[in-house]
Write a protein that holds these residues in place. Structure first.
Motif, PDB file in Angstrom:
ATOM      1  N   THR A   1      -9.271   5.613  14.049  1.00  0.00           N
ATOM      2  CA  THR A   1      -8.675   7.015  14.051  1.00  0.00           C
ATOM      3  C   THR A   1      -9.217   7.743  13.304  1.00  0.00           C
ATOM      4  O   THR A   1      -9.787   7.815  12.373  1.00  0.00           O
ATOM      5  CB  THR A   1      -6.710   6.538  13.268  1.00  0.00           C
ATOM      6  N   ARG A   2      -8.902   9.591  13.543  1.00  0.00           N
ATOM      7  CA  ARG A   2      -9.679  10.433  12.847  1.00  0.00           C
ATOM      8  C   ARG A   2      -8.972  10.140  11.439  1.00  0.00           C
ATOM      9  O   ARG A   2      -9.855  10.054  10.039  1.00  0.00           O
ATOM     10  CB  ARG A   2      -8.689  11.630  13.179  1.00  0.00           C
ATOM     11  N   ASP A   3      -8.018   9.728  10.343  1.00  0.00           N
ATOM     12  CA  ASP A   3      -7.580   9.618   9.205  1.00  0.00           C
ATOM     13  C   ASP A   3      -8.311   9.169   7.815  1.00  0.00           C
ATOM     14  O   ASP A   3      -8.759   8.894   7.602  1.00  0.00           O
ATOM     15  CB  ASP A   3      -5.973   9.879   8.973  1.00  0.00           C
ATOM     16  N   TYR A   4      -8.484   7.610   9.048  1.00  0.00           N
ATOM     17  CA  TYR A   4      -9.251   6.458   8.539  1.00  0.00           C
ATOM     18  C   TYR A   4     -10.296   6.980   7.991  1.00  0.00           C
ATOM     19  O   TYR A   4     -11.762   6.113   7.346  1.00  0.00           O
ATOM     20  CB  TYR A   4      -8.969   5.197   9.795  1.00  0.00           C
TER      21      TYR A   4
ATOM     22  N   ARG B   1     -11.915   9.565   8.274  1.00  0.00           N
ATOM     23  CA  ARG B   1     -11.953  11.080   7.352  1.00  0.00           C
ATOM     24  C   ARG B   1     -12.117  10.207   5.936  1.00  0.00           C
ATOM     25  O   ARG B   1     -13.008  10.691   4.819  1.00  0.00           O
ATOM     26  CB  ARG B   1     -11.089  12.017   7.610  1.00  0.00           C
ATOM     27  N   ALA B   2     -11.199   9.120   5.516  1.00  0.00           N
ATOM     28  CA  ALA B   2     -11.400   8.755   4.763  1.00  0.00           C
ATOM     29  C   ALA B   2     -12.166   7.408   4.021  1.00  0.00           C
ATOM     30  O   ALA B   2     -13.046   7.777   2.879  1.00  0.00           O
ATOM     31  CB  ALA B   2     -10.006   7.727   4.431  1.00  0.00           C
TER      32      ALA B   2
ATOM     33  N   ALA C   1      -7.371   5.110   2.480  1.00  0.00           N
ATOM     34  CA  ALA C   1      -6.708   6.144   2.205  1.00  0.00           C
ATOM     35  C   ALA C   1      -4.819   5.743   1.518  1.00  0.00           C
ATOM     36  O   ALA C   1      -4.162   6.059   0.868  1.00  0.00           O
ATOM     37  CB  ALA C   1      -6.183   6.705   3.368  1.00  0.00           C
TER      38      ALA C   1
ATOM     39  N   VAL D   1      -1.992   4.891   7.132  1.00  0.00           N
ATOM     40  CA  VAL D   1      -3.502   4.859   7.225  1.00  0.00           C
ATOM     41  C   VAL D   1      -4.073   3.429   7.570  1.00  0.00           C
ATOM     42  O   VAL D   1      -4.377   3.821   8.844  1.00  0.00           O
ATOM     43  CB  VAL D   1      -4.316   6.058   6.577  1.00  0.00           C
TER      44      VAL D   1
END
Length: 273
Positions: A117-120, A122-123, A173, A177
């Protein structure tokens, strides 16, 4: 006989940077003035103009507006191939990944990029040390998300993923997330041409304790193996070596939880039956 030196190849982002610098000068602005107008540090503008930092689509649109270039920069960035938006050491993988008919992936540290995912994602980049600049991190995140467009192809690649259980139990994160990431793995691997298996943390023997690998098959049915260690990567195309990696991957599949067991494990982590 004199030695003739080949001209140094100019990269795509160097070319984009040169166009930006030309447009800025045509607008009679210094780097400092453009940086102030765009609410950026002057070093960021300099890095983009020198090709050391990619010009992101939203930033290209902003520069077009500030410089009155009529969308030239945005169009130029949009026309670059996906591989040009990837960190250099991974470009060999992306070249073949975008047209692969089959992808087999074993990962031991993080969720494979094609499933993140985008959030994972980015983290994962935020955890890097030394730290990445925010512009660079966002560039890499966008590029990784764009790689996932292969799942939207008319004929997406047949794909299989083996993930170590520890990947799913390591909180990246935040708990939410991780829940979102687990849901996406289940969603992405639901189609009949995609599947995944989990390697239990206590499972031995284990056929691949020596690191991750990605096995690719091209439209011409050439088989390749991509290996990555820290910031170095290798593409293996020797048939004998590639055969060994396929045997290794086959053994991993026999040692991991079955697809149904793996799905139940993920649903258990989500608190679902």
């Amino acid at each position: 006989m004199p030695v003739v030196k080949k001209p140094k190849k100019v990269g795509s982002w160097q070319a984009v940077g040169a166009v930006l610098a030309h447009c800025r000068k045509q607008a009679r602005l210094t780097q400092e003035q453009l940086a102030e107008l765009a609410n950026l540090h002057v070093d960021t503008v300099a890095s983009i103009e020198q090709g050391r930092l990619a010009l992101q689509p939203d930033r290209a649109e902003q520069f077009d507006e500030l410089l009155g270039t009529g969308g030239v920069l945005a169009v130029l960035v949009a026309k670059l191939p996906v591989r040009e938006r990837i960190v250099q050491f991974a470009q060999g993988l992306v070249d073949h990944e975008q047209e692969a008919v089959c992808i087999l992936s074993y990962q031991g540290m993080v969720v494979p990029g094609l499933l993140q995912t985008r959030d994972y994602c980015r983290a994962v980049f935020d955890y890097r040390y030394p730290a990445l600049g925010s512009e660079t991190a966002e560039q890499w995140v966008n590029a990784r998300m764009e790689r996932q467009l292969i799942w939207k192809r008319d004929r997406p690649p047949v794909s299989h993923f083996i993930l170590e259980e520890s990947i799913l139990r390591r909180e990246v994160a935040s708990p939410e997330v991780m829940r979102e990431q687990i849901r996406q793995i289940l969603e992405y691997t639901e189609p009949v041409h995609m599947s995944f298996q989990i390697m239990p943390a206590d499972r031995t023997p284990h056929a691949c304790l020596d690191g991750p690998m990605v096995l690719l098959e091209t439209p011409e049915h050439e088989r390749l193996v991509y290996l990555e260690v820290q910031r170095a990567s290798f593409l293996v195309d020797d048939p004998d070596e590639v055969s060994d990696y396929h045997l290794q991957y086959g053994m991993l599949r026999s040692q991991a939880l079955s697809p149904d067991e793996s799905e139940r494990l993920l649903n258990g982590l989500l608190g679902e039956s």
